[in-house]
Design an enzyme around this catalytic site. Structure first.
Site, PDB file in Angstrom:
ATOM      1  CB  SER A 141      19.558 -14.313  -3.669  1.00 13.09           C
ATOM      2  OG  SER A 141      19.375 -14.176  -2.188  1.00 13.09           O
ATOM      3  CE  LYS A 161      22.282 -10.777  -6.493  1.00 13.11           C
ATOM      4  NZ  LYS A 161      22.874 -10.950  -5.414  1.00 13.11           N
TER       5      LYS A 161
END
Ligand code: ARG
Length: 465
Positions: free
Chosen positions: A285, A291
């Site tokens: 991300s 992420k």
């Protein structure tokens, strides 16, 4: 007084027209920007047609030679990217014919004897699709092999099987993977079946009514590797059933890949933690540093939508068409091409992804232990000792409630506590309540016992070889 035809841009059909085509109309009606993808199939079809024409005496040997040489040069230009595609020449067929005439003179102009673009394009699309089906079938086989390898490694790896996304009964991860093998077997069978109807020759139907020349359609079919000829000229130029069938088969393949995607995405979420996908199939991300997103499965799930859309588009394209050919049919190509590309890419990615999948067997086992996955086994145990199934179901439901209140699994309850729910329960119950006991008891064909899964893998390997 009759108006004299004005000079137009020289379209092949411009002889009877009084004004040049409007620029937007030209762009709107042209298909060369996308149907040039058919070029090599168009050349293949033309060469077979020319050979047949020469064999029946409609084309001289020297004309055939010129056509062959010209087509050779065109093929080189197309492959190298040097071919100069022109929207003024509308489509792939007229672009190639014009270039051939530049190379081969009158021989090039004679090629279109006894055929029309209507039977020509139908032939090209079938040649394209036959090739695409063969490539997709190969990729399905590769994907199945990758599935079998992973299933073999995990023939005994226990995980919860779900219904309603609630833990239901223990299964092995290998068994779960083999479910997808089966789906792909049906996908392959559907494509092979569809291929039989794709592999028929429309050429010779000409515009719609056949041709007055003494052609030999079977010979052209043989030269192109078709199984036979389309038997009605009106149907041959207007039929696109084969494209619809293919799209439906493609939509089902995507349905299967989309379901698998949904599972991979869930399993990769920390809430499950069953698997980790190799980094090359994920992205991060731009704002949340922690992420790692399963982009490839998500996109496969997403792209399923466009393949469904193409299927519906093709249905709608065909439903209102009177016989025989209508220009509408030009719209069959983009959805078909995109379906082929999407299905092939997704299958290829999935093949690679099987090798980049790490299983967290501990998490899978822990999840199977958490959900009273062996409750059915306890009920079956009681039935085997003579209790009617409904009574057994009731007794086990009470035992589950009890275990729940104790915060443990059924197999963690002491024998005396279990016996409170049925006097039929004896010490041998613990072999039944373990995950392995549950798995091993389902050893019939189609069952999840590791030995049954290994047998299924063996049968699959034999079927694939
Ligand atoms: N580009 C056309 C197609 O894809 C080729 C056939 C055109 N035939 C015609 N009569 N306009 O369908």
């Amino acid at each position: 007084m009759q108006e004299k035809p004005v000079a137009t841009t020289g379209e092949a059909w411009s002889g009877r027209f009084n004004e040049p085509v409007d620029e937007l109309v030209k762009r709107f009606t042209a298909s060369v920007t996308f149907d040039r993808r058919l070029a090599l199939f168009d050349i293949q079809g033309s060469l077979a047609h020319a050979q047949m024409l020469s064999e029946v005496g409609l084309l001289s040997a020297s004309d055939l030679d010129s056509i062959r040489l010209g087509m050779e040069r065109i093929r080189d230009e197309v492959v190298s990217g040097a071919f100069n595609w022109s929207v003024d020449l509308e489509d792939v067929h007229m672009n190639i014919e014009r270039r051939l005439t530049e190379f081969a003179g009158d021989a090039g102009k004679r090629l279109h004897t006894a055929r029309s673009r209507n039977d020509q394009v139908a032939t090209d699309v079938r040649l394209f699709l036959r090739d695409a089906i063969d490539r997709i079938l190969q990729q399905i086989r590769q994907f199945q092999r990758a599935l079998l390898n992973l299933a073999e490694t995990h023939a005994a790896t226990v995980m919860p099987g779900f219904t309603h996304l609630q833990v239901a009964q223990p299964v092995t991860f290998g068994h779960h993977l083999m479910a997808y093998y089966e789906m792909l077997q049906r996908d392959a069978a559907r494509l092979s079946d569809c291929r039989r109807r794709v592999n028929r020759l429309p050429l010779g139907s000409a515009a719609l009514a056949g041709t007055s020349y003494p052609i030999r359609r079977e010979r052209v079919a043989e030269l192109l590797g078709f199984d036979g000829v389309c038997e009605n000229s009106l149907d041959a130029v207007s039929d696109r059933d084969f494209a619809l069938e293919f799209s439906a088969a493609g939509a089902l393949i995507m349905t299967h890949l989309s379901r698998f995607s949904e599972e991979l995405i869930l399993w990769m979420s920390p809430r499950y933690g069953f698997i980790v996908l190799a980094d090359r199939f994920c992205t991060g991300s731009s704002i949340m540093p922690q992420k790692k997103n399963p982009d490839v499965p998500e996109l496969v799930r997403g792209k399923t939508g466009r393949v469904f859309g193409h299927l519906m588009g093709l249905f709608t394209l065909m439903k209102g068409q009177p016989l025989a050919y209508n220009k509408d049919n030009q719209e069959d190509k983009e959805p078909l091409f995109d379906t082929v590309d999407t299905v092939l890419d997704c299958l290829t990615l999935y093949t690679d992804m099987m090798g980049g999948l790490t299983v967290n067997a501990e998490k899978m086992r822990a999840a199977a232990r958490e959900g009273f996955a062996t409750a059915t086994d306890l009920a079956d145990y009681l039935v085997k000792k003579g209790l009617p199934f409904r009574d057994a179901h009731e007794a086990v439901a009470r035992a589950v409630r009890h275990a729940e209140s104790r915060g443990c699994d059924l197999s963690d309850l002491p024998l005396a506590e279990l016996q409170a729910f049925s006097a039929l329960i004896e010490a041998d119950i613990f072999a039944v309540l373990t995950l392995e006991g549950s798995l091993n008891s389902r050893a019939h064909i189609g069952g999840t016992a590791p030995e049954a899964v290994r047998a299924a893998i063996q049968r699959a390997r034999a079927a694939l070889s």
